[in-house]
Design an enzyme around this catalytic site. Structure first.
Site, PDB file in Angstrom:
ATOM      1  N   SER A   1       0.830  -1.209   0.000  1.00  0.00           N
ATOM      2  CA  SER A   1       0.000   0.000   0.000  1.00  0.00           C
ATOM      3  C   SER A   1       0.865   1.259   0.000  1.00  0.00           C
ATOM      4  O   SER A   1       0.573   2.223  -0.696  1.00  0.00           O
ATOM      5  CB  SER A   1      -0.900   0.026   1.243  1.00  0.00           C
ATOM      6  OG  SER A   1      -1.836  -1.019   1.196  1.00  0.00           O
TER       7      SER A   1
ATOM      8  N   LYS B   1      -0.397 -10.478   7.103  1.00  0.00           N
ATOM      9  CA  LYS B   1      -0.114  -9.140   7.623  1.00  0.00           C
ATOM     10  C   LYS B   1      -1.452  -8.560   8.026  1.00  0.00           C
ATOM     11  O   LYS B   1      -2.333  -8.383   7.187  1.00  0.00           O
ATOM     12  CB  LYS B   1       0.526  -8.263   6.540  1.00  0.00           C
ATOM     13  CG  LYS B   1       0.707  -6.806   6.975  1.00  0.00           C
ATOM     14  CD  LYS B   1       1.186  -5.907   5.827  1.00  0.00           C
ATOM     15  CE  LYS B   1       1.310  -4.449   6.289  1.00  0.00           C
ATOM     16  NZ  LYS B   1       1.540  -3.520   5.165  1.00  0.00           N
TER      17      LYS B   1
ATOM     18  N   SER C   1      -3.170  -5.314   9.420  1.00  0.00           N
ATOM     19  CA  SER C   1      -2.962  -3.882   9.647  1.00  0.00           C
ATOM     20  C   SER C   1      -4.153  -3.226  10.322  1.00  0.00           C
ATOM     21  O   SER C   1      -4.260  -2.006  10.322  1.00  0.00           O
ATOM     22  CB  SER C   1      -2.689  -3.179   8.312  1.00  0.00           C
ATOM     23  OG  SER C   1      -1.531  -3.685   7.708  1.00  0.00           O
TER      24      SER C   1
END
Lengths: 295, 295, 295, 295
Positions: free
Chosen positions: B46, B165, B167
């Protein structure tokens, strides 16, 4: 562009077969719809699974659509990408391929940074660079970004920004967009369950998923409204609501395609991770049956 | 893949110059970071403005990164696209270009249809087709889609799904993901302000934007934690928090790039519609100055 | 107030029988809990169905609790109402009835008007008027209002504002509240699934619904943490997580009361519109059984 | 109850003076409004700061309002509390004090437990116990709870549930509530910016904050609509929108009271933590001035 920005426009579904584009099915649908009162077509909109297409596939879809579309129909192309640069590139390409105007989705990935200033600059740059008029496209339930009426009003002052599709479903916001924007700015509603009230507050038309399935009923609703037939328009609104809900929030693009098949159009398959909700076929058939007397 | 999935990994910023890729700047950054204790690099995450790149540009970035990266560093490539087909295509290409593993963002445009079933099928297909291990990528604040712990646990059973992952910043969720998933499933936290508590509940490392700016402090935090130095790790967490907040939720990728410049790396420019928040430069410099004694 | 602000405190459930207060059951629970390592009791918290009680009933509950509570336990009373005036009135009454301190929920009905300025003025006025220390109470998932760390830090400077219960579950925010507030400001976490990580980042204790059911396990978790036993504390966290989730987000206060019954306490009935989720009794029993070896 | 459920009804503001009720001001307002075309009054609604009143104060307000209100006006009382028991108690008391019907807000504190089943049981119990008809009250932006059309339709079958005030602003939802509920079920819209489109889709009237300020314009809008004067009704809608936005989402109850003062009514003060936004007085005056030609 000499074609008027008004009336009913389907965000055209993109048929697939075994994960590949089925352009013949797309063209067959367009050729059938050419006989209806639809004002035009949105190619590469949200319901066209645009975000599932490669750059080359987007061009192929635009070219195929251009070929099949009647010349009097408005050709609107969905060209919004996350970056300004990509958006300008696709807008120019769509124009070369015959589009009359572009519908430009808000960039949305970096939501926190998509301030009014950033969005305004983005749209100004796209409008400057575009060889054809652009329309703003607001669909906060997909993007998490909303175009506020005051921002839309500022953008409406640009010569090359011709209108907006607002799919928020928020009629208060739509009223304010129309009130605050320049006269002649073309405001389309993008949510079928509020098509009639949107017309009441001044929308020029609707870009409606359900118009892939029952185009003539959507067209008739607007005709009734314009003829002053409020009760008839409201009755039509109420009639199409259950089907309209199913093919959008209820079942999504997969449901829309099944309903197209049931109606005799060629919906085709969706691309993964979307699915065709086969179990909902009877429910869709039932809702379509209820509409038969109106067709 | 023989490299361990653990430690600190920056989601590498992609430098631009006048809207064009600046691959030399990217490589210069990687060569500097090769000297640090970073475990590896996430290319096309990102913070790499991946969604602003064309298909060809994504390949160019991967190729350039491969060239500059030290061979002992983990090469993780962000390959998640909206469709399963695009995702598989980019994952395969990234593997050919040297990536060790892929980080696969949740599809999210059609939020209402991204049910657990749809997401599970998507990840199973990608895992089957991928020549290298994949990791799930959950970032609900960008996507509006959340991977629930029970779904992650089911997916963790697949041989080719090596980790995640997360976030979300939600440490309760992270704890449950770790508790419910198979032993050895590699859980990275993707939010620097909760790096230390994430390690406490069992995360193997962090994929952290601020590691583009102060990689050594992030590495030191994890080293302190692993040495049992809880007070020191917490003190480091508190020290990096203001800067970490600025370069993510506060100022976004533009702020991250300015901070990289201030630190002597080559952040470069962002692509429109993002902007470099030049007015925030003094504030970033001030926060960096507070960290100098630790560097 | 000489009692320390720390440790495990249950937000005490208020038992009902045929819609009437069952104060004997309340007192029986307190007398049993007096034998545990709980630091004190929160009477009239969210889990006490405070918002379902008349003004007279609130006083009756406080008086009954005062009678049954061991003198060394901290007596915290939930006194937050929508208006400043009501809040001050109930806070004073609670003090007369023996409370040591008050937990003051954010006003929230007029969300749009609950700016930082309005909230700051509210808490300043309550703190000025209160004869005992107050603590802030932040539970955005119920109220839709969040107390930001910078606001909490400003309020922490007031002599009569002793701490906060943060139930957001957001450990990043908790870390910032602790970092930015004055030293000695007592930060309690209000979400059991993040009790251990909250302690890691500096919380002084937890005000935890599940402590109505397994008080000794919550107390033991904190004891382990304070003795430096991180692995044991994490193991305890993981052990209590399934039950903690069920009696809060999963099944709500009704589930909490069933679990209390199953454990041998007197949960009693809930008031309508809440219900006792009787169908979930086996699931609750099963989760409790898994914890028996630890009890 | 013989009075029709239709037309424009203000949710009457409750004036305060130095934090005390100012019932004379309340009565003065009602006596002035008795001369207008308002259909009735909602006492103790959201704009009446109901949640800031003690039980005794609520009764005092109801009694004072009963005294001042013209006998032909509909007397609607806001009686929704968090518990079924409190709600029934206040509903009965309001009936004794002269109310014609009750408006019952959704319970909302325990959002996760306010399932369709819990809400349905709550409203059934209140309807059974109420000596007068009740109306449902849906205001998700304050409560975080939404009454879905299908649930409203089921409740509309109860003899003593006469209608609903829907303040969601969602015209699609309003259309569905009307379509799915029993004929004769009285659907009021609670959001002034969508008053005209709500009438278009079948609402019987509006319970509108701005009707405290410009009652005659709201009444005129509905009269125009009923006379088939769509263009005039839409023009009126557009005219009142800026003021309507200011006294609700913009400035809240404080702004509403300032506008009442500016118009010559007695808005009085608000209770803390609300504030009078004195700085906005010129803006309010300006918007009122724009409406003078219509008054």
């Amino acid at each position: 562009m000499n074609k008027p920005l008004r009336g009913v426009i389907p965000p055209v579904a993109t048929p697939f077969k075994d994960e590949e584009l089925d352009l013949k099915a797309l063209q067959a649908n367009l050729r059938t719809w050419n006989q209806t009162g639809l004002s035009g077509y949105l190619i590469l909109g949200s319901n066209g699974e645009s975000c599932y297409l490669s750059e080359a596939e987007k061009e192929a879809v635009l070219a195929a659509a251009a070929e099949a579309m009647a010349p009097d129909k408005l050709f609107m192309a969905g060209t919004g990408c996350e970056s300004t640069r990509q958006t300008i590139g696709l807008t120019r390409r769509a124009s070369e391929l015959g589009a009359d105007c572009a519908l430009v989705l808000t960039p949305a990935y970096y939501k926190g940074q998509m301030t009014n200033e950033a969005l305004e600059a983005h749209y100004q740059k796209v409008a400057e660079a575009s060889p054809m008029p652009i329309l703003l496209y607001n669909v906060p339930q997909f993007t998490g970004v909303n175009l506020a009426p005051a921002l839309v009003a500022r953008l409406s002052a640009h010569d090359n920004i011709a209108g907006i599709k607002d799919s928020s479903g928020n009629i208060g916001q739509l009223t304010e967009i129309i009130r605050q924007s320049r006269p002649g700015f073309a405001v389309f509603v993008g949510s079928a369950p509020v098509f009639y009230p949107a017309l009441c507050v001044g929308a020029v038309g609707g870009i409606l998923a359900v118009a892939n399935v029952v185009p003539e009923l959507c067209v008739e609703l607007q005709r009734l409204y314009q003829a002053g037939g409020h009760p008839g328009a409201l009755a039509m609104q109420r009639a199409i609501n259950p089907l309209a809900a199913l093919v959008t929030t209820g079942l999504g693009v997969g449901g829309l395609k099944l309903a197209m098949d049931l109606r005799g159009f060629q919906g085709g398959q969706v691309r993964s991770p979307l699915c065709l909700p086969q179990a909902a076929r009877p429910q869709l058939a039932q809702e379509l049956d209820k509409l038969r007397p109106l067709l």
